[in-house]
Structures are given as C-alpha cells and as structure tokens.
Design an enzyme around this catalytic site. Structure first.
Site, mmCIF file in Angstrom:
data_model
loop_
_atom_site.group_PDB
_atom_site.id
_atom_site.type_symbol
_atom_site.label_atom_id
_atom_site.label_comp_id
_atom_site.label_asym_id
_atom_site.label_seq_id
_atom_site.Cartn_x
_atom_site.Cartn_y
_atom_site.Cartn_z
ATOM 1 C CG ASP A 62 61.588 66.482 22.458
ATOM 2 O OD1 ASP A 62 61.295 67.608 22.030
ATOM 3 O OD2 ASP A 62 61.333 65.436 21.859
ATOM 4 N N PRO B 65 49.038 49.021 35.403
ATOM 5 C CG PRO B 65 47.041 49.801 36.319
ATOM 6 C CD PRO B 65 47.586 48.769 35.388
ATOM 7 N NE ARG C 143 59.266 63.900 20.434
ATOM 8 C CZ ARG C 143 58.794 64.907 19.712
ATOM 9 N NH1 ARG C 143 57.657 64.781 19.061
ATOM 10 N NH2 ARG C 143 59.450 66.060 19.655
ATOM 11 C CD GLU D 35 38.507 44.772 37.984
ATOM 12 O OE1 GLU D 35 39.410 44.991 38.817
ATOM 13 O OE2 GLU D 35 37.675 45.640 37.641
#
Length: 248
Positions: free
Chosen positions: A169, A89, A154, A116
């Site tokens: 896309d 994160p 892709r 953690e």
C-alpha cells in the site's frame, strides 16, 4: 482486535460494519466493533450531554460526566491495554505509521466529539492520545473514527486475501504507490508500459520503485524529506526525473 467508538451517533458506524474490508473482518470474527453513547449516561430527563462554554463564545461543549461515564463503560468491555484516542483537530496527524502502531494493540477506544469539542478535563483525565485526520474541520469524529478503523483493520493478519496487498500500500515504505494497470493493453491511445508486459520480475520491481519515488517527489515532496534515500533509490529518482525532463 477490538474497537469501541464512544459517540452521540453510533448508528453512523453501521455502513462500515456492513461493507468492505471491515465488514468482512467482522463477519469472520477477526475484529470486534462496539459503541457507547454518552447520552445513555446523562443524569437528567433530557439526557443532556452539552452545555455553554465558560467565558462565552459560540457553540456548546460536551460535558465531563456523561462522556467519562461512557468511556468507563466502553473500557470495562475492552481488553486490557486498549488506549482511549480522542479524535480532534488538536491531535497529531494520523498516518500509516500510527495505523501500524495501533494494529499491534489488543484494542482501541475511539472518542468521537461533536459541537465545539470536549471539556478539557475529559482530555486530561480520560484520554491517552489525541488524533486528527488533517488540517480541516468535520462536524463530528465519527467519520474520522471510521477512517482509523478501516486503516488499522486492513493491517491485521488474515484480513486481506493477499497479505502483500497491505505491504505494498501507499505509505507503507514512506512513499506513494506506483501506477497500476489492467486489461486492455491500449485505451484511448495510451499503452500499458512495456516493462509490465515483459515478465521480467526484477525489472518490473525496479520500474515500480522508480515510479513510487518519482510520484512522491512530484506530488508529496514532504515524504522524501522524511526519508534517507540510499544510493540505489537516489539513482532511480534521478533516472525518473531525467526521463521526465525535470531538472533536479
């Protein structure tokens, strides 16, 4: 292109390797997918890979030695120039621009965390970049790793049946995609826009560009803030808003 995922749960990668775009790319030899488990590098009988954090607090922290040893083992099998990307994160948010940059690399080593997180010295000594899927927390980095692998795969030459699929896309031009329709022409009193049935490719392209701009304005205004619209794009956006009855 080769991918390696360092993970305590390498079996989680099995579904992406067996299905869809990534599965077909593996079958055709267009990509490689390898895994390395830090538990295989733990030095005690219990194969311990985590310990309590210094300073106290909840949860456990992944240990330096087994993780860096796993990264070394993965790195030894990967092409030179394959960076180590830690999925956390705390990293920069993954987007299409990052996927395009990764697609130019010979390989990518993805470090998937648990608990953690990692001893910070792993990040300092062995990681080239930290990457996040967004402002939310997952139980581990494996799902994030699969998302990165799919998005990058892709974009590789020969992976998609039609190369234009990747070019068109969402986000490739910095915008959301335009609406799509297929048969039948009428469903629940909703008709396919007449322009798409006209056969006029120039007008169809214009309509699609207008819809992409309008959708981005309504749903993701932050995307437009990053773009510098040219006069044609601004005119199409103004036209979309006028047709939708939205004041600029």
């Amino acid at each position: 292109m080769d991918f390696a995922v360092v993970s305590l749960f390498p079996e989680m990668l099995a579904p992406i390797a067996a299905h869809g775009v990534v599965g077909r790319a593996l079958e055709r030899g267009l990509i490689g997918l390898d895994t390395e488990n830090p538990r295989e590098h733990a030095e005690d009988v219990h194969r311990t890979v985590d310990d309590r954090p210094y300073g106290g607090g909840p949860g456990m922290v992944m240990k330096y030695a087994p993780v860096t040893a796993a990264l070394d083992a993965a790195r030894a099998r990967m092409p030179k120039g394959s960076p180590v990307v830690c999925l956390t994160p705390q990293g920069r948010v993954f987007d299409q621009a990052v996927a395009q940059r990764y697609a130019k690399l010979p390989g990518l080593i993805l470090l998937a965390g648990r608990y953690e997180g990692f001893d910070e010295r792993i990040i300092v000594d062995a990681v080239d970049e930290e990457l996040s899927l967004g402002d939310f927390v997952l139980s581990g980095g494996e799902i994030a790793a699969m998302a990165v692998i799919d998005a990058v795969t892709r974009l590789l030459p020969g992976v998609l049946g039609d190369a234009e699929s990747a070019v068109q896309d969402s986000f490739m031009q910095g915008l959301l995609d335009h609406p799509h329709y297929t048969r039948p022409e009428r469903i629940a009193e909703q008709d396919v826009p007449a322009v798409l049935l006209s056969g006029d490719h120039a007008q169809i392209a214009r309509w699609r560009n207008k819809q992409a701009l309008g959708r981005s304005y309504l749903r993701r205004p932050d995307l437009l803030e990053k773009l510098k619209l040219n006069s044609e794009q601004q005119a199409l956006l103004d036209e979309f808003l006028k047709e939708s009855g939205i004041e600029i």
